[in-house]
Design a protein around this motif. Structure first.
Motif, short mmCIF file in Angstrom:
data_model
loop_
_atom_site.label_atom_id
_atom_site.label_comp_id
_atom_site.label_asym_id
_atom_site.label_seq_id
_atom_site.Cartn_x
_atom_site.Cartn_y
_atom_site.Cartn_z
N VAL A 41 0.90 -1.26 -0.12
CA VAL A 41 0.02 -0.11 0.18
C VAL A 41 0.88 1.49 0.18
O VAL A 41 1.59 1.49 0.86
CB VAL A 41 -0.92 0.07 1.31
N PRO A 42 0.84 2.30 -0.83
CA PRO A 42 1.61 3.27 -1.05
C PRO A 42 1.06 4.23 -0.03
O PRO A 42 -0.21 4.42 0.45
CB PRO A 42 1.25 3.95 -2.45
N LYS A 43 2.06 4.98 0.57
CA LYS A 43 1.94 6.01 1.67
C LYS A 43 0.66 6.78 0.99
O LYS A 43 0.77 7.23 0.31
CB LYS A 43 2.93 6.87 1.80
N GLY A 44 -0.12 7.08 2.01
CA GLY A 44 -1.11 8.16 1.64
C GLY A 44 -2.59 7.45 1.32
O GLY A 44 -3.62 8.06 0.94
N SER A 45 -2.45 6.17 0.98
CA SER A 45 -3.64 5.33 0.43
C SER A 45 -4.54 5.22 1.54
O SER A 45 -4.33 4.97 2.80
CB SER A 45 -3.21 4.03 -0.10
N ALA A 46 -5.92 4.90 0.90
CA ALA A 46 -6.89 4.64 2.04
C ALA A 46 -7.03 3.20 2.05
O ALA A 46 -6.97 2.36 0.96
CB ALA A 46 -8.46 5.03 1.60
N VAL A 47 -7.38 2.57 3.08
CA VAL A 47 -7.50 1.14 3.28
C VAL A 47 -8.78 0.84 4.21
O VAL A 47 -9.20 1.49 4.92
CB VAL A 47 -6.17 0.18 3.71
N LEU A 48 -9.24 -0.48 4.19
CA LEU A 48 -10.14 -0.82 5.03
C LEU A 48 -9.58 -0.96 6.52
O LEU A 48 -8.44 -1.37 6.33
CB LEU A 48 -10.66 -2.22 4.61
N ASP A 50 -11.12 -2.82 8.79
CA ASP A 50 -11.76 -4.01 9.43
C ASP A 50 -10.68 -4.88 9.74
O ASP A 50 -9.80 -5.16 9.03
CB ASP A 50 -12.76 -4.70 8.35
N PHE A 51 -10.81 -5.75 10.93
CA PHE A 51 -9.58 -6.69 11.19
C PHE A 51 -9.71 -7.99 10.56
O PHE A 51 -10.73 -8.48 10.87
CB PHE A 51 -9.27 -6.46 12.77
N ARG A 52 -8.52 -8.38 10.05
CA ARG A 52 -8.54 -9.79 9.27
C ARG A 52 -7.31 -10.51 9.68
O ARG A 52 -6.09 -9.90 9.28
CB ARG A 52 -8.74 -9.48 7.80
N CYS A 53 -7.26 -11.78 9.89
CA CYS A 53 -6.34 -12.37 10.49
C CYS A 53 -5.43 -12.93 9.01
O CYS A 53 -4.26 -13.45 9.24
CB CYS A 53 -6.44 -13.76 11.08
N ASP A 54 -6.18 -12.61 7.92
CA ASP A 54 -5.45 -13.51 6.75
C ASP A 54 -4.72 -12.01 5.99
O ASP A 54 -4.68 -12.34 4.69
CB ASP A 54 -6.79 -14.13 5.98
N ARG A 55 -4.56 -10.99 6.49
CA ARG A 55 -4.11 -9.82 5.74
C ARG A 55 -3.01 -9.07 6.46
O ARG A 55 -3.44 -8.82 7.68
CB ARG A 55 -5.37 -8.85 5.39
N VAL A 56 -2.06 -8.64 5.68
CA VAL A 56 -0.88 -7.65 6.18
C VAL A 56 -0.88 -6.55 5.25
O VAL A 56 -0.61 -6.89 4.29
CB VAL A 56 0.23 -8.28 6.32
N TRP A 57 -1.12 -5.26 5.76
CA TRP A 57 -0.73 -4.11 4.84
C TRP A 57 0.79 -3.96 4.92
O TRP A 57 1.31 -3.88 5.98
CB TRP A 57 -1.59 -3.00 5.53
N VAL A 58 1.22 -3.69 3.92
CA VAL A 58 2.60 -3.45 3.66
C VAL A 58 2.80 -2.15 3.19
O VAL A 58 2.53 -1.82 2.03
CB VAL A 58 3.54 -4.44 2.77
N TRP A 59 3.01 -1.13 4.02
CA TRP A 59 2.91 0.45 3.96
C TRP A 59 4.29 0.92 3.28
O TRP A 59 5.44 0.44 3.99
CB TRP A 59 2.66 1.29 5.05
N VAL A 60 4.31 1.47 1.95
CA VAL A 60 5.52 1.70 1.38
C VAL A 60 5.57 3.40 1.10
O VAL A 60 4.56 3.99 0.71
CB VAL A 60 5.75 0.72 0.13
N ASP A 61 6.88 3.91 1.29
CA ASP A 61 6.95 5.38 0.81
C ASP A 61 7.19 5.50 -0.92
O ASP A 61 6.98 4.55 -1.45
CB ASP A 61 8.19 5.74 1.70
N GLU A 62 7.48 6.43 -0.98
CA GLU A 62 7.53 7.11 -2.43
C GLU A 62 8.79 6.36 -3.01
O GLU A 62 8.65 6.27 -4.19
CB GLU A 62 7.94 8.49 -2.53
N ARG A 63 9.71 5.68 -2.44
CA ARG A 63 10.83 4.82 -3.04
C ARG A 63 10.43 3.28 -2.97
O ARG A 63 11.30 2.66 -3.68
CB ARG A 63 12.03 5.31 -2.05
N GLY A 64 9.17 3.16 -2.29
CA GLY A 64 8.93 1.71 -2.45
C GLY A 64 9.38 0.98 -1.27
O GLY A 64 9.10 -0.32 -1.17
N ASN A 65 9.96 1.54 -0.16
CA ASN A 65 10.35 1.09 1.10
C ASN A 65 9.55 1.11 2.26
O ASN A 65 8.66 1.95 2.38
CB ASN A 65 11.67 1.83 1.42
#
Length: 73
Positions: A41-48, A50-65
């Motif tokens: 998920v790019p920085k600044g994006s909207a996400v749901l 709701d809590f889910r055991c099968d999901r991990v958001w990987v937040w990345v900055d403008e460099r993709g880190n």
């Protein structure tokens, strides 16, 4: 961590991936816990929120880190 984390199976957070390239982090997360899907998920994006055991958001900055510790949710 929320109390909901106790109901999820396998590894639930990856602080060691801070600063890693997002795609590498996603592969690592899914390898270390095959029960989850890592979503980049790019920085600044909207996400749901709701809590889910099968999901991990990987937040990345403008460099993709990764700039935030990936956790189950």
């Amino acid at each position: 961590m929320s109390s909901s984390d106790n109901t999820c199976q396998g590894k639930s957070s990856w602080p060691e991936l801070l600063g890693a390239e997002g795609k590498v982090a996603a592969v690592t997360i899914e390898k270390e816990n095959p029960l989850v899907e890592a979503r980049i998920v790019p920085k600044g994006s909207a996400v749901l929120h709701d809590f889910r055991c099968d999901r991990v958001w990987v937040w990345v900055d403008e460099r993709g880190n990764v700039f935030q510790v990936p956790i189950i949710g």
